[in-house]
Design a protein around this motif. Structure first.
Motif, PDB file in Angstrom:
ATOM      1  N   ILE A   1       0.853  -1.200   0.000  1.00 15.51           N
ATOM      2  CA  ILE A   1       0.000   0.000   0.000  1.00 15.51           C
ATOM      3  C   ILE A   1       0.888   1.250   0.000  1.00 15.51           C
ATOM      4  O   ILE A   1       0.592   2.228  -0.693  1.00 15.51           O
ATOM      5  CB  ILE A   1      -0.973  -0.037   1.200  1.00 15.51           C
ATOM      6  N   THR A   2       1.997   1.185   0.734  1.00 13.05           N
ATOM      7  CA  THR A   2       2.934   2.320   0.739  1.00 13.05           C
ATOM      8  C   THR A   2       3.445   2.577  -0.683  1.00 13.05           C
ATOM      9  O   THR A   2       3.557   3.731  -1.108  1.00 13.05           O
ATOM     10  CB  THR A   2       4.128   2.001   1.668  1.00 13.05           C
ATOM     11  N   LEU A   3       3.726   1.515  -1.424  1.00 10.26           N
ATOM     12  CA  LEU A   3       4.251   1.687  -2.789  1.00 10.26           C
ATOM     13  C   LEU A   3       3.171   2.234  -3.731  1.00 10.26           C
ATOM     14  O   LEU A   3       3.441   3.107  -4.559  1.00 10.26           O
ATOM     15  CB  LEU A   3       4.806   0.356  -3.313  1.00 10.26           C
ATOM     16  N   ILE A   4       1.943   1.748  -3.582  1.00  7.94           N
ATOM     17  CA  ILE A   4       0.851   2.268  -4.426  1.00  7.94           C
ATOM     18  C   ILE A   4       0.628   3.749  -4.091  1.00  7.94           C
ATOM     19  O   ILE A   4       0.459   4.592  -4.978  1.00  7.94           O
ATOM     20  CB  ILE A   4      -0.456   1.456  -4.231  1.00  7.94           C
ATOM     21  N   GLN A   5       0.676   4.062  -2.787  1.00  5.54           N
ATOM     22  CA  GLN A   5       0.492   5.464  -2.374  1.00  5.54           C
ATOM     23  C   GLN A   5       1.590   6.351  -2.964  1.00  5.54           C
ATOM     24  O   GLN A   5       1.334   7.477  -3.391  1.00  5.54           O
ATOM     25  CB  GLN A   5       0.480   5.565  -0.844  1.00  5.54           C
ATOM     26  N   LYS A   6       2.807   5.828  -2.999  1.00  7.14           N
ATOM     27  CA  LYS A   6       3.930   6.594  -3.578  1.00  7.14           C
ATOM     28  C   LYS A   6       3.654   6.855  -5.070  1.00  7.14           C
ATOM     29  O   LYS A   6       3.875   7.967  -5.575  1.00  7.14           O
ATOM     30  CB  LYS A   6       5.220   5.783  -3.366  1.00  7.14           C
ATOM     31  N   ALA A   7       3.177   5.826  -5.758  1.00  5.30           N
ATOM     32  CA  ALA A   7       2.838   5.988  -7.185  1.00  5.30           C
ATOM     33  C   ALA A   7       1.745   7.042  -7.346  1.00  5.30           C
ATOM     34  O   ALA A   7       1.819   7.914  -8.231  1.00  5.30           O
ATOM     35  CB  ALA A   7       2.395   4.647  -7.774  1.00  5.30           C
ATOM     36  N   VAL A   8       0.734   6.996  -6.474  1.00  3.71           N
ATOM     37  CA  VAL A   8      -0.350   7.990  -6.514  1.00  3.71           C
ATOM     38  C   VAL A   8       0.218   9.390  -6.274  1.00  3.71           C
ATOM     39  O   VAL A   8      -0.110  10.342  -6.986  1.00  3.71           O
ATOM     40  CB  VAL A   8      -1.429   7.660  -5.441  1.00  3.71           C
TER      41      VAL A   8
ATOM     42  N   MET B   1     -12.853  20.258 -23.345  1.00  5.24           N
ATOM     43  CA  MET B   1     -12.452  19.649 -22.064  1.00  5.24           C
ATOM     44  C   MET B   1     -11.460  18.537 -22.415  1.00  5.24           C
ATOM     45  O   MET B   1     -11.576  17.894 -23.455  1.00  5.24           O
ATOM     46  CB  MET B   1     -13.686  19.085 -21.361  1.00  5.24           C
ATOM     47  N   ILE B   2     -10.473  18.325 -21.550  1.00  3.72           N
ATOM     48  CA  ILE B   2      -9.463  17.275 -21.790  1.00  3.72           C
ATOM     49  C   ILE B   2      -9.626  16.189 -20.735  1.00  3.72           C
ATOM     50  O   ILE B   2      -9.716  16.493 -19.541  1.00  3.72           O
ATOM     51  CB  ILE B   2      -8.018  17.815 -21.664  1.00  3.72           C
ATOM     52  N   LEU B   3      -9.639  14.949 -21.193  1.00  7.72           N
ATOM     53  CA  LEU B   3      -9.655  13.803 -20.267  1.00  7.72           C
ATOM     54  C   LEU B   3      -8.221  13.287 -20.163  1.00  7.72           C
ATOM     55  O   LEU B   3      -7.579  12.998 -21.184  1.00  7.72           O
ATOM     56  CB  LEU B   3     -10.600  12.735 -20.809  1.00  7.72           C
ATOM     57  N   LEU B   4      -7.708  13.199 -18.923  1.00  4.78           N
ATOM     58  CA  LEU B   4      -6.357  12.645 -18.709  1.00  4.78           C
ATOM     59  C   LEU B   4      -6.496  11.390 -17.858  1.00  4.78           C
ATOM     60  O   LEU B   4      -6.955  11.465 -16.716  1.00  4.78           O
ATOM     61  CB  LEU B   4      -5.467  13.642 -17.963  1.00  4.78           C
ATOM     62  N   ASP B   5      -6.134  10.252 -18.421  1.00  2.03           N
ATOM     63  CA  ASP B   5      -6.149   8.983 -17.675  1.00  2.03           C
ATOM     64  C   ASP B   5      -4.704   8.515 -17.644  1.00  2.03           C
ATOM     65  O   ASP B   5      -4.117   8.213 -18.682  1.00  2.03           O
ATOM     66  CB  ASP B   5      -7.069   7.987 -18.388  1.00  2.03           C
ATOM     67  N   PHE B   6      -4.116   8.519 -16.457  1.00  3.97           N
ATOM     68  CA  PHE B   6      -2.672   8.297 -16.366  1.00  3.97           C
ATOM     69  C   PHE B   6      -2.337   7.593 -15.062  1.00  3.97           C
ATOM     70  O   PHE B   6      -3.094   7.637 -14.090  1.00  3.97           O
ATOM     71  CB  PHE B   6      -1.929   9.646 -16.451  1.00  3.97           C
ATOM     72  N   GLY B   7      -1.176   6.949 -15.053  1.00  2.15           N
ATOM     73  CA  GLY B   7      -0.752   6.245 -13.836  1.00  2.15           C
ATOM     74  C   GLY B   7       0.758   6.161 -13.796  1.00  2.15           C
ATOM     75  O   GLY B   7       1.426   6.265 -14.823  1.00  2.15           O
ATOM     76  N   VAL B   8       1.246   5.982 -12.594  1.00  2.39           N
ATOM     77  CA  VAL B   8       2.702   5.873 -12.395  1.00  2.39           C
ATOM     78  C   VAL B   8       3.011   4.473 -11.895  1.00  2.39           C
ATOM     79  O   VAL B   8       2.259   3.922 -11.079  1.00  2.39           O
ATOM     80  CB  VAL B   8       3.163   6.933 -11.366  1.00  2.39           C
ATOM     81  N   CYS B   9       4.091   3.904 -12.404  1.00  2.00           N
ATOM     82  CA  CYS B   9       4.584   2.644 -11.872  1.00  2.00           C
ATOM     83  C   CYS B   9       5.787   2.964 -10.975  1.00  2.00           C
ATOM     84  O   CYS B   9       6.777   3.526 -11.462  1.00  2.00           O
ATOM     85  CB  CYS B   9       4.995   1.726 -13.024  1.00  2.00           C
ATOM     86  N   TYR B  10       5.667   2.658  -9.699  1.00  2.00           N
ATOM     87  CA  TYR B  10       6.761   2.928  -8.750  1.00  2.00           C
ATOM     88  C   TYR B  10       7.073   1.626  -8.009  1.00  2.00           C
ATOM     89  O   TYR B  10       6.196   1.043  -7.369  1.00  2.00           O
ATOM     90  CB  TYR B  10       6.357   4.016  -7.744  1.00  2.00           C
ATOM     91  N   GLY B  11       8.321   1.190  -8.094  1.00  6.60           N
ATOM     92  CA  GLY B  11       8.696  -0.073  -7.448  1.00  6.60           C
ATOM     93  C   GLY B  11       7.815  -1.217  -7.931  1.00  6.60           C
ATOM     94  O   GLY B  11       7.508  -2.133  -7.174  1.00  6.60           O
ATOM     95  N   ASN B  12       7.395  -1.127  -9.197  1.00 10.24           N
ATOM     96  CA  ASN B  12       6.535  -2.118  -9.865  1.00 10.24           C
ATOM     97  C   ASN B  12       5.072  -2.074  -9.418  1.00 10.24           C
ATOM     98  O   ASN B  12       4.266  -2.880  -9.875  1.00 10.24           O
ATOM     99  CB  ASN B  12       7.080  -3.545  -9.744  1.00 10.24           C
ATOM    100  N   TYR B  13       4.711  -1.154  -8.531  1.00  9.21           N
ATOM    101  CA  TYR B  13       3.306  -0.979  -8.135  1.00  9.21           C
ATOM    102  C   TYR B  13       2.740   0.263  -8.826  1.00  9.21           C
ATOM    103  O   TYR B  13       3.470   1.225  -9.074  1.00  9.21           O
ATOM    104  CB  TYR B  13       3.191  -0.868  -6.612  1.00  9.21           C
TER     105      TYR B  13
END
Ligand code: GLY
Ligand code: MN
Ligand code: MN
Length: 430
Positions: free
Chosen positions: A185-192, A260-272
């Motif tokens: 959860i810490t890693l997902i939070q970091k990605a967020v 209007m612009i839709l942005l759907d994006f995500g970060v991979c951090y430590g593979n999470y």
């Protein structure tokens, strides 16, 4: 690694959980992913096999984990095989993991070179009754026209040991991986958190006539600057009618005044991974209609996300989300209640404006493993992502947050990413 060291207690715990689920006297063999070629000698960025990573934390190609908890020799109970480096690799590619480093990352005491795998396994295989092997079992969108390293191991193993029993490692990992540990959860939070920084950059940059890919560049900048490994998936930066193509990602249009612009994006951090969607006005002010549609979707997100709690079946959640969206489609004047009452249940009318699922597990995969036939449980992380798409008005709106299911409800891991209309307008105009 760009990411902070992950405590190896996570991988030790994961292996303990995994071996508690395997049958007596069996050997589990998990392998890394291939490095895929593009053309000539160029390669795609390496992405580790997530089941292997879950069990050992090694982020390097040509890695194998062997788990044989019933082995009579204790040194055979856990073995990690890694690629042995040499002068040539050192000169061209740089350092590879040493055995000591691999032990520290994984907590596996016995580390061998991968070229010794076959002969090491040979001495163990005839003691064992069967093998657990890895395979990509994702329910949707798996293309079977490419042979993976897992496929090759299955073929190799079955040819060499045809009379052993074979079992699916993925059946175990998919159950374990849905319940996240605190470290995960810490890693997902970091990605967020990195995604949130990227979104703020976008809000500062957006202006009429900017290109969609310029906004993508701001996301990329913040992701790399903050130690993210890669985008969780190719970002969607879709202005105007482009937002109505759900997986649009060419990001090559000009953001026009009034769109209007839709942005759907995500970060991979430590593979999470994180996975978030926001919609913003190009000129810093939502039009009346954009505001109406946005408010409808935001209402569905707020109401719908309250349903994400222990005990609910994903199918029931999706059904209730459909009811919420239908109500909003009526308010927006897109559907009539009487038409909905008389609709063909096989062809529900809402699908014209809302055509996708609104929750998926999130973790090592963006569309993470997990069975949708089972109720939600504490420790799961899911997205909530309602949307309304009106091509004839050139408006597509989706809003997506990430939620950790708790004993009593959920925690919004994306709480700090601006979402209210006033807040977004204020930040763009600041
Ligand atoms: N970006 C893909 C999804 O939201 O599921
Ligand atoms: Mn998304
Ligand atoms: Mn999603």
């Amino acid at each position: 690694m760009r990411y902070q060291t992950i405590p190896n207690s996570l991988f030790i715990k994961n292996r303990k959980k995994f071996i508690s689920k395997i049958k007596d006297n069996t050997i589990a063999i998990l392998t890394s992913n291939d490095i895929k070629h593009t053309n000539a000698d160029d390669v795609m960025g390496f992405a580790q096999n997530n089941d292997l990573f879950y069990l050992c934390g090694i982020d390097q190609e040509e890695t194998i984990v062997v788990l044989y908890p019933d082995a009579y020799k204790t040194e055979n109970r856990e073995i990690l095989f890694i690629k042995e480096t040499n002068e040539h690799i050192k000169i061209w590619d740089g350092e590879k993991l040493t055995k000591e480093q691999a032990f520290k990352i994984s907590g596996i005491h016995r580390v061998e070179w991968v070229h010794d795998f076959e002969k090491t396994l040979q001495s163990m295989a005839f003691e064992a009754d069967g093998f657990y092997l890895g395979h990509n079992e994702h329910i949707k969108r798996v293309t079977h026209n490419q042979q993976t390293q897992q496929d090759r191991w299955i073929n190799w193993c079955k040819e060499k040991y045809p009379l052993h029993q074979y079992y699916r490692a993925a059946k175990i990992t998919r159950a374990l991986r849905t319940i996240k540990s605190d470290e995960e959860i810490t890693l997902i939070q970091k990605a967020v958190d990195i995604s949130i920084k990227g979104f703020h950059r976008v809000l500062k940059t957006v202006k009429p006539n900017c290109k969609e890919y310029e906004l993508e560049a701001e996301l990329t900048y913040m992701l790399i600057k903050n130690g993210g490994t890669r985008h969780a998936f190719k970002p969607i930066v879709a202005s105007g009618k482009n937002a109505c193509a759900l997986h649009y990602n060419t990001n090559d249009s000009i953001c026009k005044e009034g769109d209007m612009i839709l942005l759907d994006f995500g970060v991979c951090y430590g593979n999470y991974n994180s996975d978030t969607t926001r919609c913003i006005p190009v000129n810093g002010k939502f039009s009346k209609r954009q505001k109406e549609v946005y408010s409808s979707v935001l209402y569905c997100l707020k109401k719908g996300s309250q349903l994400l709690k222990p005990g609910i079946l994903p199918a029931d959640y999706e059904k209730q989300m459909v009811t919420l969206v239908e109500e909003q489609l009526i308010i927006l004047g897109l559907l009539q209640a009487s038409d909905i009452a008389n609709q063909d249940p096989e062809k529900p009318l809402y699908k014209k404006y809302f055509m996708h699922g609104t929750a998926h597990h999130l973790g090592l995969d963006v569309h993470d493993v997990g069975l949708y036939s089972q109720v939600l449980k504490p420790g799961m992380v899911l997205t909530c992502e309602p949307g309304i798409y009106i091509p004839e008005e050139e408006i597509g709106c989706r809003l997506e947050n990430d939620y950790l299911i708790t004993e009593t409800g959920n925690i919004n891991l994306t709480q700090a990413m601006p979402i209210e209309i006033n807040e977004i307008e204020k930040l763009i105009n600041a």
